[in-house]
Scaffold this active site. Structure first.
Site: not given
Ligand code: GLN
Length: 250
Positions: A105, A139, A202
């Site tokens: 990520c 998101r 994750h």
């Molecule tokens: N901050 C980054 C995003 O929101 C990565 C998020 C994450 O590592 N889960 O895209």
């Protein structure tokens, strides 16, 4: 059992040094578990793991055989950005030389060319991967399943605002059947280049996907010792974790 006792009961076939990049700032949704899985599977395969950490301002350890890096909030990515740039050339050389790496990520995004955050700042990447990431209002959150030509069915959990597009220099890790992955458009998840595996997932990723863990281990061992002699890992935990993950809704 302490790590020392744990290794003492195994006749070691060699030592593998696993480096976690920026665990202080880049380590969310259980990403630390990836390092623990590598440690345990190295033991099961009969090798001695050494877990190392690199945080902002540290000396970079010598003789690193395998690298893992996790995800983070945009704010964590901003904290590490200058230090990561200062290590960019070294990490690029290691990646081109074939060092196995797993980046999740937030560090996946910064192993690419840049991450343009939703709130404005553009965080430069180190360009190991030919990918670009742009933050959006949508998101992407939830459980993900994808199919990879190398690793079969992969399962995990995503939560990111950044949407990543792949350039011609990388292959996707796989094709998503549940969830989004790199973006909300093309059904691709993750990226592959040399021995770098990059993914949005994750959960952590490796407990449920031991095929990826063993790829990283095998590659590290072959580079260091010529041949990899596998042991007999206990895959019962992974099997049960996968069965659970498969039953979860998006
Ligand atoms: N901050 C980054 C995003 O929101 C990565 C998020 C994450 O590592 N889960 O895209």
């Amino acid at each position: 059992m302490t790590p020392a006792e744990d290794t003492a009961v195994h006749a070691s076939k060699g030592t593998i040094r696993v480096l976690q990049l920026y665990p202080r700032d880049m380590n969310i949704y259980g990403d630390w578990g990836n390092a623990l899985v590598l440690r345990q599977r190295l033991l099961w395969h009969g090798y001695t793991p050494e877990l190392l950490e690199y945080n902002v301002g540290d000396d970079f350890p010598e003789d690193v055989d395998l690298i893992v890096g996790g995800g983070g909030q945009d704010s964590g990515q901003i904290v590490i950005q200058d230090d990561l740039q200062s290590r960019g050339e070294q990490l690029r050389e290691m990646a081109e030389d074939g060092t196995p790496m797993l980046v999740i990520c937030g560090l996946y995004q910064l192993f690419g060319k840049f991450f343009k955050t939703k709130s404005g700042p553009v965080i430069p990447g180190i360009g190991i991967l030919d990918v670009e990431t742009v933050g959006t209002d949508e998101r992407l959150i939830g459980n993900v399943t994808l199919t990879s030509p190398e690793f079969g069915e992969i399962m995990g959990y995503e939560n990111h605002s950044g949407q990543t597009s792949l350039g011609p220099g990388v292959e996707p890790l796989g094709t998503v059947s549940k969830g989004a992955g790199n973006n909300s458009k093309d059904n691709h998840e993750g990226a592959r280049h040399r021995n770098v595996v990059a993914s949005y997932l994750h959960g952590s990723l490796l407990p449920k996907n031991p095929a990826i863990a063993d790829f990283l281990i095998r590659t590290a061992v072959e580079r260091k010792y010529g041949t990899f002699v596998p042991g007999t890992p206990d895959d019962g935990y992974a099997r049960r974790a996968r069965e659970n993950a498969a039953r979860r809704p998006r």
